[in-house]
Design an enzyme around this catalytic site. Structure first.
Site, PDB file in Angstrom:
ATOM      1  N   ILE A  23       0.900  -1.151   0.000  1.00  0.00           N
ATOM      2  CA  ILE A  23       0.000   0.000   0.000  1.00  0.00           C
ATOM      3  C   ILE A  23       0.936   1.197   0.000  1.00  0.00           C
ATOM      4  O   ILE A  23       1.926   1.214   0.729  1.00  0.00           O
ATOM      5  CB  ILE A  23      -0.914  -0.032   1.245  1.00  0.00           C
ATOM      6  CG1 ILE A  23      -1.946   1.093   1.208  1.00  0.00           C
ATOM      7  CG2 ILE A  23      -0.157  -0.002   2.540  1.00  0.00           C
ATOM      8  CD1 ILE A  23      -3.000   0.960   2.327  1.00  0.00           C
ATOM      9  N   SER A  24       0.678   2.223  -0.840  1.00  0.00           N
ATOM     10  CA  SER A  24       1.588   3.378  -0.876  1.00  0.00           C
ATOM     11  C   SER A  24       1.587   4.085   0.473  1.00  0.00           C
ATOM     12  O   SER A  24       0.593   4.076   1.202  1.00  0.00           O
ATOM     13  CB  SER A  24       1.165   4.364  -1.958  1.00  0.00           C
ATOM     14  OG  SER A  24       1.159   3.747  -3.224  1.00  0.00           O
ATOM     15  N   GLN A  25       2.729   4.724   0.780  1.00  0.00           N
ATOM     16  CA  GLN A  25       2.844   5.562   1.974  1.00  0.00           C
ATOM     17  C   GLN A  25       1.717   6.612   1.941  1.00  0.00           C
ATOM     18  O   GLN A  25       1.478   7.209   0.889  1.00  0.00           O
ATOM     19  CB  GLN A  25       4.207   6.234   1.878  1.00  0.00           C
ATOM     20  CG  GLN A  25       4.521   7.202   2.948  1.00  0.00           C
ATOM     21  CD  GLN A  25       5.798   7.971   2.611  1.00  0.00           C
ATOM     22  OE1 GLN A  25       6.363   7.836   1.535  1.00  0.00           O
ATOM     23  NE2 GLN A  25       6.242   8.772   3.551  1.00  0.00           N
ATOM     24  N   PRO A  26       1.005   6.849   3.046  1.00  0.00           N
ATOM     25  CA  PRO A  26      -0.097   7.817   3.034  1.00  0.00           C
ATOM     26  C   PRO A  26       0.279   9.182   2.446  1.00  0.00           C
ATOM     27  O   PRO A  26      -0.510   9.788   1.726  1.00  0.00           O
ATOM     28  CB  PRO A  26      -0.492   7.921   4.507  1.00  0.00           C
ATOM     29  CG  PRO A  26      -0.161   6.562   5.048  1.00  0.00           C
ATOM     30  CD  PRO A  26       1.094   6.129   4.335  1.00  0.00           C
TER      31      PRO A  26
END
Ligand code: SAH
Length: 174
Positions: A23-26
């Site tokens: 999941i991409s970094q927020p």
């Protein structure tokens, strides 16, 4: 995310979602969303549904969201989670480097995996004034390209500093 990782879910880091994907970094999700510069009611295509998190953020903004994931288990799991949470994006399991021509043109296209080059298919599916936000580089780091379609064959490109994504695999990818 896997329940074993819930304790880390509010950290500003990329976390594993299975099948060697993250999941991409927020911060990156926020930055790519900001760069799309879209308003409620506009149409956006996401390449790389992954966990479905970026997709949910785009739905929350009131956008009409289309999202493609190449790994079937990730596609199915995110479809289930998004439906449970009440989001209604259009999802498909396919090679997103070719875009989704059936619903083109899009006001925005966001690619959430690192590409070797900008896929021509994605540029061709942008509406006039539409923006493509895509990380381009080698497999270890990429620059964020923001490509705005000004006319039929007229594109303006802005390049922003370093990011790190999992590779975009496909006909017009790695
Ligand atoms: N937006 C996702 C990020 C997932 S990481 C999220 O919020 O969780 C990037 C995803 O892109 C991975 O799931 C990977 O399988 C997918 N991907 C890579 N190449 C692709 C392609 N050609 N078409 C569609 N998905 C692709």
């Amino acid at each position: 995310m896997d329940s074993a990782l819930w304790i880390r879910s509010y950290e500003d880091i990329a976390l594993p979602i299975g099948l060697d994907q993250t999941i991409s970094q927020p911060y990156t999700v926020a930055r790519q969303t900001e760069l799309l510069d879209l308003k409620a009611g506009q149409k956006v295509l996401e390449i790389g549904t992954g966990s479905g998190y970026q997709c949910a953020v785009l739905c929350e903004l009131g956008l009409n969201v289309y999202s493609i994931e190449r790994h079937r288990p990730l596609h199915e799991r995110s479809r289930e989670h998004l439906r449970e949470l009440g989001y209604r994006p259009m999802l498909k399991c396919d090679d997103g480097t070719l875009g989704w021509s059936a619903y083109a043109p899009y006001d925005g296209i966001v690619v959430t995996a690192g590409a070797p080059v900008v896929p021509e298919s994605l540029k061709s599916q942008l509406a006039p004034g539409g923006r493509l936000v895509i990380p381009v580089g080698d497999t270890s780091s990429q620059h964020m390209h923001v490509i705005t379609r000004l006319g039929e064959d007229d594109f303006q490109e802005e390049i922003l500093s370093g990011f790190k994504f999992v590779p975009l695999i496909g006909r017009e990818g790695w």
